[in-house]
Design a protein around this motif. Structure first.
Motif, short mmCIF file in Angstrom:
data_model
loop_
_atom_site.label_atom_id
_atom_site.label_comp_id
_atom_site.label_asym_id
_atom_site.label_seq_id
_atom_site.Cartn_x
_atom_site.Cartn_y
_atom_site.Cartn_z
N LYS A 24 0.90 -1.25 -0.12
CA LYS A 24 0.04 0.18 0.00
C LYS A 24 0.77 1.36 0.03
N LYS A 25 2.33 1.22 0.51
CA LYS A 25 2.99 2.45 0.63
C LYS A 25 3.58 2.56 -0.78
N PRO A 27 2.86 2.75 -3.84
CA PRO A 27 2.51 3.76 -4.94
C PRO A 27 2.58 5.30 -4.43
N ASP A 28 2.48 5.51 -3.11
CA ASP A 28 2.65 6.77 -2.46
C ASP A 28 4.12 6.94 -2.50
N MET A 29 4.95 6.20 -2.16
CA MET A 29 6.76 6.52 -2.38
C MET A 29 6.99 6.86 -3.89
N ARG A 31 5.09 8.04 -6.01
CA ARG A 31 4.43 9.25 -6.67
C ARG A 31 5.28 10.60 -5.93
N SER A 32 5.49 10.54 -4.60
CA SER A 32 6.52 11.36 -4.23
C SER A 32 7.88 11.49 -4.60
N LYS A 35 7.41 13.36 -7.94
CA LYS A 35 7.05 14.83 -7.72
C LYS A 35 8.51 15.41 -7.45
N ASP A 77 1.29 21.20 -11.73
CA ASP A 77 1.55 21.33 -10.22
C ASP A 77 0.97 22.56 -9.79
#
Length: 93
Positions: A24-25, A27-29, A31-32, A35, A77
């Motif tokens: 679960k973590k 995709p967030d990692m 994405r960040s 960015k 952004d």
């Protein structure tokens, strides 16, 4: 010293990463991380363009009522931050 990484080694590394961070973590990692890479790229581009602008034109004193410049991180952004102009420190003693 280290051999080439083959398919079994890469699969093992990916399994360890998934076990450490959780599915679960990830995709967030990612994405960040993307960015952050976009922000770094836009900042580097802005610094290069400022360097070319400073070399081409003489330095003008900043106007008192001039709005602060902002640098956007990337197209699309919405985050932006004000940028302060560097002062001329070549004449310091």
């Amino acid at each position: 010293m280290f051999g080439r990484l083959g398919a079994p080694e890469i699969i093992l590394i990916l399994v360890v990463i998934v076990l450490l961070f959780g599915a679960k973590k990830l995709p967030d990692m990612a994405r960040s991380l993307g960015k952050s890479a976009r922000i770094l790229k836009s900042e580097a581009k802005a610094m290069r363009s400022e360097g070319q602008d400073n070399a081409a034109a003489p330095a003008d004193p900043p106007a008192e009522n001039q709005a602060p410049r902002t640098i956007k991180a990337a197209p699309g952004d919405v985050s932006s931050r004000p940028v302060t102009e560097p002062s001329d420190r070549t004449t310091q003693r």
